[in-house]
Design a protein around this motif. Sequence first.
Motif, PDB file in Angstrom:
ATOM      1  N   VAL B  22       0.842  -1.200   0.000  1.00 59.12           N
ATOM      2  CA  VAL B  22       0.000   0.000   0.000  1.00 59.12           C
ATOM      3  C   VAL B  22       0.878   1.253   0.000  1.00 59.12           C
ATOM      4  O   VAL B  22       1.593   1.536   0.963  1.00 59.12           O
ATOM      5  CB  VAL B  22      -0.939  -0.007   1.221  1.00 59.12           C
ATOM      6  N   GLU B  23       0.858   1.956  -1.125  1.00 56.97           N
ATOM      7  CA  GLU B  23       1.605   3.206  -1.294  1.00 56.97           C
ATOM      8  C   GLU B  23       3.080   3.107  -0.898  1.00 56.97           C
ATOM      9  O   GLU B  23       3.583   3.931  -0.118  1.00 56.97           O
ATOM     10  CB  GLU B  23       0.904   4.351  -0.539  1.00 56.97           C
ATOM     11  N   VAL B  48      -0.580  -0.648  -4.636  1.00 60.47           N
ATOM     12  CA  VAL B  48      -1.605   0.397  -4.528  1.00 60.47           C
ATOM     13  C   VAL B  48      -0.903   1.751  -4.522  1.00 60.47           C
ATOM     14  O   VAL B  48      -0.110   2.041  -3.607  1.00 60.47           O
ATOM     15  CB  VAL B  48      -2.432   0.231  -3.238  1.00 60.47           C
ATOM     16  N   ASN B  49      -1.151   2.552  -5.551  1.00 59.19           N
ATOM     17  CA  ASN B  49      -0.508   3.874  -5.667  1.00 59.19           C
ATOM     18  C   ASN B  49       0.992   3.855  -5.348  1.00 59.19           C
ATOM     19  O   ASN B  49       1.434   4.562  -4.442  1.00 59.19           O
ATOM     20  CB  ASN B  49      -1.170   4.880  -4.718  1.00 59.19           C
ATOM     21  N   THR B  75      -5.373   1.918  -7.888  1.00 62.15           N
ATOM     22  CA  THR B  75      -5.377   3.197  -7.176  1.00 62.15           C
ATOM     23  C   THR B  75      -6.126   3.116  -5.851  1.00 62.15           C
ATOM     24  O   THR B  75      -5.978   3.975  -4.996  1.00 62.15           O
ATOM     25  CB  THR B  75      -6.020   4.310  -8.039  1.00 62.15           C
ATOM     26  N   GLU B  76      -6.938   2.076  -5.700  1.00 61.02           N
ATOM     27  CA  GLU B  76      -7.707   1.937  -4.458  1.00 61.02           C
ATOM     28  C   GLU B  76      -7.417   0.595  -3.804  1.00 61.02           C
ATOM     29  O   GLU B  76      -7.357  -0.429  -4.481  1.00 61.02           O
ATOM     30  CB  GLU B  76      -9.218   2.009  -4.772  1.00 61.02           C
ATOM     31  N   LEU B  77      -7.309   0.599  -2.498  1.00 58.92           N
ATOM     32  CA  LEU B  77      -7.069  -0.639  -1.765  1.00 58.92           C
ATOM     33  C   LEU B  77      -8.177  -1.663  -2.020  1.00 58.92           C
ATOM     34  O   LEU B  77      -7.911  -2.859  -2.171  1.00 58.92           O
ATOM     35  CB  LEU B  77      -6.940  -0.351  -0.265  1.00 58.92           C
ATOM     36  N   GLU B  78      -9.418  -1.201  -2.099  1.00 56.70           N
ATOM     37  CA  GLU B  78     -10.545  -2.114  -2.323  1.00 56.70           C
ATOM     38  C   GLU B  78     -10.338  -2.935  -3.600  1.00 56.70           C
ATOM     39  O   GLU B  78     -10.653  -4.119  -3.652  1.00 56.70           O
ATOM     40  CB  GLU B  78     -11.875  -1.348  -2.447  1.00 56.70           C
ATOM     41  N   GLU B  79      -9.810  -2.266  -4.596  1.00 53.61           N
ATOM     42  CA  GLU B  79      -9.528  -2.916  -5.880  1.00 53.61           C
ATOM     43  C   GLU B  79      -8.516  -4.057  -5.674  1.00 53.61           C
ATOM     44  O   GLU B  79      -8.660  -5.148  -6.229  1.00 53.61           O
ATOM     45  CB  GLU B  79      -8.976  -1.856  -6.852  1.00 53.61           C
ATOM     46  N   LYS B  82     -10.208  -7.219  -3.916  1.00 54.46           N
ATOM     47  CA  LYS B  82     -11.486  -7.777  -4.373  1.00 54.46           C
ATOM     48  C   LYS B  82     -11.445  -9.296  -4.586  1.00 54.46           C
ATOM     49  O   LYS B  82     -12.473  -9.948  -4.486  1.00 54.46           O
ATOM     50  CB  LYS B  82     -11.999  -7.045  -5.619  1.00 54.46           C
ATOM     51  N   GLU B 137      -7.470   1.498   7.283  1.00 51.55           N
ATOM     52  CA  GLU B 137      -7.024   0.303   6.552  1.00 51.55           C
ATOM     53  C   GLU B 137      -6.874  -0.873   7.527  1.00 51.55           C
ATOM     54  O   GLU B 137      -7.282  -2.004   7.228  1.00 51.55           O
ATOM     55  CB  GLU B 137      -5.698   0.591   5.840  1.00 51.55           C
TER      56      GLU B 137
END
Lengths: 258, 258
Positions: B22-23, B48-49, B75-79, B82, B137
């Motif tokens: 994450v980032e 993620v990003n 770009t999104e954590l949810e993505e 999934k 998160e």
Amino acid sequence: MTRMITEGSLHRAMPDFTIVLVEPRVEGNVGAIARSMANFGFSDLVLVNPCNLGDEAYRRAKHGRPLLEAASTVTELEEALKRADITVGTTGIATKREKAFHRQTLTPWELVPKVTSMDGRVAILLGREDYGLYNEELDSVDILVNIPCGPEYPVMNISHAATVILYELHKAAASINGERPREASGFEKERLLHALGELLTAINYPEHKRRRTTVMFRRLMGRAIPSKWEFYAFMGVLRGATKTIRRLSESPGRGPSS
Amino acid sequence: MTRMITEGSLHRAMPDFTIVLVEPRVEGNVGAIARSMANFGFSDLVLVNPCNLGDEAYRRAKHGRPLLEAASTVTELEEALKRADITVGTTGIATKREKAFHRQTLTPWELVPKVTSMDGRVAILLGREDYGLYNEELDSVDILVNIPCGPEYPVMNISHAATVILYELHKAAASINGERPREASGFEKERLLHALGELLTAINYPEHKRRRTTVMFRRLMGRAIPSKWEFYAFMGVLRGATKTIRRLSESPGRGPSS
């Protein structure tokens, strides 16, 4: 000097640890290892013929900077190991070497109960990023450890390998509570190897096999880590055999009983 | 897509794993994690990003380069989550957060039996180098894992943290597989004890010490677990000593050399 970080007196039974980096060539790795040592409560770092340590090493060390600054630098591996009672070598190619050179490796989780049950100082050697430890260096250690990886790409980054081993040692320290029996010191181990050497001489052991048999014996003892009593009992057998042979050779006809 | 590297069908009970960064802000860390994933047989990486990945990332990835090239970027954590059936978040500050937000963390070795016994896909989240995962998160994950460090400096490098978790997961996979070197069988061990017995007889070892010395030897060998080669080398020494003594006793005056 190095101690696992103690919380109360819970870690008092752990040995001291020295991390020895043999000819590290990437300063960032040295810094990363210093950070990992600081994370897991280790502080004694010895560098054998390292690359220059510049900004990148200190940047990667972060709060491990003090121990990186305090690291000793030596030119010979022997110098790095002179305070060690037990030496542990890391190798990334366990399986092949085991077949080719009769080297049996332990996993980190097999290593930990062996070294944490002893007193004294344990040196953990990590080799060059490209070649690891040379064969003669591997031959000189008491215990060989290999981190099991997948078969496709088993060559780990050196700071990752160090981290796995430090993590396992710290894990054990956190779970150790009681006193453990004192184990054989380095001095005693060398006496055992000396006694073996004398027996090999007495039985005219083939010269070309001596080295690898001595390495084998060192490894067996490194994995077993004899207690004081076991050490003396084993010495008794080796010396008993040597003395019997010498006596029979010098005073023929007396037979083994005396 | 991701599987622990399977040897035969022995790992079929393991779930699939996705590593989610994450980032991440330091490209070298992303590369180092790709390498570690390749080492331990993981291949599914989602970013993620992320920061830009340039030469440094690929240099550090080494043979993990293909999986770095195949990584998905979202770009999104949810993505990123999934496809995951279970999400695992890593945190470097377990204790404070645990008290403050009633979050109970697992150690990596507590995590492993929980996730390896399931089917489906497990996502393992690693946060930013500076801030880790944000509270929201952390709140969203199913399991929180913390790598126990010393209290003085518990903040690990992100690729070191990833390596410890991947190592523990691989360890579990390897033990499911029973991936161990060949060990001495009971029969061979008994032959070694028999050879010791014969040597003890040859050197007139005191009868009252025999039993405990034999037990000592059995224990040493039990702890060391000799390889086949070590077994034969050791047998050679014991038998060589016994034979030398017998020969000298029977043909006095010939000396040990023959």
